[in-house]
Design an enzyme around this catalytic site. Structure first.
Site, PDB file in Angstrom:
ATOM      1  N   SER A 118      51.436  -1.773  36.376  1.00 55.70           N
ATOM      2  CA  SER A 118      50.061  -2.156  36.701  1.00 55.70           C
ATOM      3  C   SER A 118      49.650  -1.963  38.153  1.00 55.70           C
ATOM      4  O   SER A 118      48.491  -2.158  38.494  1.00 55.70           O
ATOM      5  CB  SER A 118      49.815  -3.618  36.306  1.00 55.70           C
ATOM      6  N   SER A 130      46.867  -2.805  35.070  1.00 50.82           N
ATOM      7  CA  SER A 130      45.815  -3.802  35.069  1.00 50.82           C
ATOM      8  C   SER A 130      45.176  -4.014  36.449  1.00 50.82           C
ATOM      9  O   SER A 130      44.128  -4.621  36.562  1.00 50.82           O
ATOM     10  CB  SER A 130      46.389  -5.140  34.583  1.00 50.82           C
ATOM     11  N   LYS A 151      44.029  -9.242  44.115  1.00 49.72           N
ATOM     12  CA  LYS A 151      43.835  -9.248  42.657  1.00 49.72           C
ATOM     13  C   LYS A 151      43.543 -10.668  42.162  1.00 49.72           C
ATOM     14  O   LYS A 151      44.061 -11.643  42.715  1.00 49.72           O
ATOM     15  CB  LYS A 151      45.098  -8.683  41.987  1.00 49.72           C
TER      16      LYS A 151
END
Length: 453
Positions: free
Chosen positions: A155, A131, A56
Site C-alpha cells: 500500500s 491504499s 495518511k
C-alpha cells in the site's frame, strides 16, 4: 517542488510561507482529492512547526479527526500522537494535511474511501493506487513535499509506482505501529512516500527506531541511513526472472532495460525464481482478513465514532452500526476473515496459510543469503482506468508482486525507472534482508541516479 532536504534548511518564516503555498495549491487542485480536507472544503490540518509532511488518515495525530476513510469513524478525534508523529516533530517536521486512502487500508485504488476517490496526477482517468493513494497523489501532484503511508501488502509501494514517486516500506518492526489504526497487525508497516530516494532516507531516519509502546517493535540498534548513503556501492542483485517475464510487455521491457543499465554500472546480476505468486495471494488474503476481522471487531458503536440511530436493543446497535458504517470491501474482508477463523476451517485455511508464510519467508532468506538485494516489478501493469470493471479477485492481483515482501517482513522500495507509451509511470522494486535498509537505500539511490543520467 523543493525537496525535504532543501526544506530542512528553511527558516521558520519560510516554512510558514511554504505551508500557505501548499494550502492554496490544495484548494486550486481540489479535484485530485489527495487530501480529505479537499473533499470537505477546509484548510489543510496542521500540527506543530517544521517542514510539512502529509499524513495518511489511519495515523493518529492529536486533535485531528482520524477516520481511516470510513463512515464508522466519523467524528473520532485522536487523543494522542502516534509514535511516528512524536518522532517527526522531534526531528523538525510538522504533520500537514490528512491524506485520503482506501477504507481501513483495504484496497488498491483509493476508490473505496468514504469521502470519494483520489485521482492520479499523471492521468485523471487512472487510479492512483492504494491504499495510500492520497499520500502518493499528494507527493506526485506537487501538493506535498513528502508523506507518510502504511503498507500491509504493497500500500506504499504500489501507489508510488502508479503515481511516479518513491515509496519505501521498512522491515517489519523497524518503525513503530503505535498509533496506527490496525488492518492486519502482523503485516502492517508505516512507510514513506517522497520525491526522491535521499528524501526517503531522511524521512525514514526521522521515524524509525525501537519503541517500547509497540510490542512488535524491533529492539535492535538503528543507525541513520541518510548520512551514510553510498551511490557507488557495487551490489549483487537477484532478478526474479519469472516475475519480470510475467509482467505486462511494456513493464517487462522497461525492467529488462533497467537490468542492462545495472549491469553496465558494475552491479552483479544473477537470475532467480520465486514460487508461483498464487501461493502468496492465498496466504496473504487468509492471514490479512483473519487479523482484520479481529481488529475491526472494536468498531461496535460503543467506543469509537458513529453509532446507528436506528436501534431498539444491544444486538441492533451492533448489527446496524456495522452494517451502515462499513463499506462493501471492508465487509467482504471481515466475512472472509471470520470464515477462515471459524472452528471448521481454522486448520484447513489459517494454519495452512501460516505454514505457507514461513515457506515464502524461507525462500526469500535463501536468495538473500547469497545476494545483497532482490529486483522485481512493483505491479504487473501501469495504473488502470477507474472505469475498468474488475472483480475483487482481479483487484487483489494488483498486489501480486508486493504482498510476499510483507509476508516475509522484509524492506522494499519502489523507484520510478521509465514511462509507458501513455506517459504512465513504470517502477522497479528492490528488496533487502530484514533490517538492512542501508543497503536497500544505497541500491535505490544508485538506480535512481542511473535513470536520471
Amino acid at each position: 517542488m523543493i525537496t525535504l532536504k532543501e526544506a530542512l534548511k528553511y527558516s521558520k518564516e519560510e516554512l510558514e510561507n511554504l505551508k500557505k503555498e501548499l494550502n492554496e495549491k490544495a484548494k486550486k487542485e481540489k479535484k485530485i482529492g489527495a487530501y480529505i480536507e479537499q473533499f470537505l472544503d477546509k484548510d489543510l490540518s496542521v500540527s506543530g512547526e517544521g517542514v510539512p509532511v502529509a499524513i495518511k488518515d489511519n495515523i493518529s495525530v492529536k486533535g485531528w479527526e482520524l477516520t481511516s476513510a470510513s463512515k464508522i469513524l466519523q467524528g473520532y478525534i485522536a487523543p494522542y500522537d502516534a509514535s511516528v508523529i512524536v518522532n517527526l516533530k522531534a526531528n523538525g517536521f510538522s504533520p500537514f494535511g490528512r491524506c485520503n486512502m482506501d477504507e481501513f487500508a483495504m484496497g488498491s485504488s483509493t476508490a473505496s474511501s468514504y469521502y470519494g476517490k483520489t485521482l492520479n496526477p499523471l492521468n485523471f482517468e487512472r487510479v492512483p493506487g492504494g491504499s495510500s493513494g492520497g499520500s502518493a497523489a499528494a507527493v506526485a501532484g506537487g501538493l506535498a513535499l513528502a508523506s507518510l503511508g502504511s503498507d500491509t501488502g504493497g500500500s506504499v509501494r504500489q501507489p508510488a509506482a502508479f503515481c511516479g514517486c518513491v515509496g519505501f516500506k521498512p522491515s517489519y518492526g523497524r518503525v513503530s505501529r503505535y498509533g496506527l489504526a490496525s488492518y492486519s497487525s502482523s503485516l502492517d508497516q508505516i512507510g514513506v512516500l517522497t520525491q526522491n530516494v535521499e528524501d526517503a532516507a531522511i524521512l525514514y531516519d526521522a521515524i524509525a527506531g525501537y519503541d517500547k509502546m509497540d510490542s512488535t517493535s524491533a529492539n535492535i540498534e538503528f543507525i541513520k541511513t541518510a548520512p551514510n548513503l553510498n551511490v557507488n556501492k557495487k551490489l549483487k542483485i537477484a532478478v526474479i526472472e519469472n516475475y519480470v517475464n510475467d509482467a505486462d510487455s511494456e513493464v517487462k521491457n522497461a525492467l529488462l532495460k533497467t537490468i542492462d543499465m545495472l549491469k553496465a554500472n558494475g552491479h552483479e546480476i544473477v537470475y532467480k525464481n520465486l514460487l508461483d505468486s498464487k501461493f502468496d495471494i492465498a496466504a496473504y488474503y487468509i492471514i490479512a482478513t483473519a487479523e482484520a476481522s479481529a481488529n475491526l471487531s472494536r468498531y461496535d458503536g460503543v467506543r469509537y465514532g458513529k453509532r446507528s440511530e436506528n436501534i431498539q436493543n444491544l444486538k441492533e446497535m451492533y448489527v446496524n452500526t456495522r452494517s451502515e458504517g462499513f463499506g462493501e470491501e471492508v465487509k467482504r474482508r471481515i466475512l472472509l476473515g471470520t470464515f477462515v477463523l471459524s472452528s471448521g476451517y481454522y486448520d484447513a485455511y489459517y494454519i495452512k496459510a501460516q505454514k505457507a508464510r514461513a515457506f515464502i519467508k524461507a525462500k526469500y532468506e535463501e536468495i538473500l543469503q547469497d545476494c545483497d538485494l532482490i529486483f522485481m516489478p512493483v505491479t504487473p501493469t501501469t495504473a488502470f482506468k477507474f472505469d475498468t470493471q474488475k472483480s475483487p479477485m482481479q483487484t487483489y492481483l494488483e498486489d501480486v508482486y508486493t504482498i510476499s515482501v510483507n509476508l516475509a517482513g522484509l524492506g522494499g522500495i519502489s523507484v520510478p525507472v521509465a514511462k509507458d507509451k501513455e506517459e504512465l509511470n513504470i517502477s522497479a522494486q528492490l528488496i533487502c534482508k530484514a533490517y538492512d535498509e542501508q543497503t536497500l537505500l544505497d541500491g535505490a539511490l544508485s538506480l535512481e541516479q542511473m535513470i536520471k543520467h
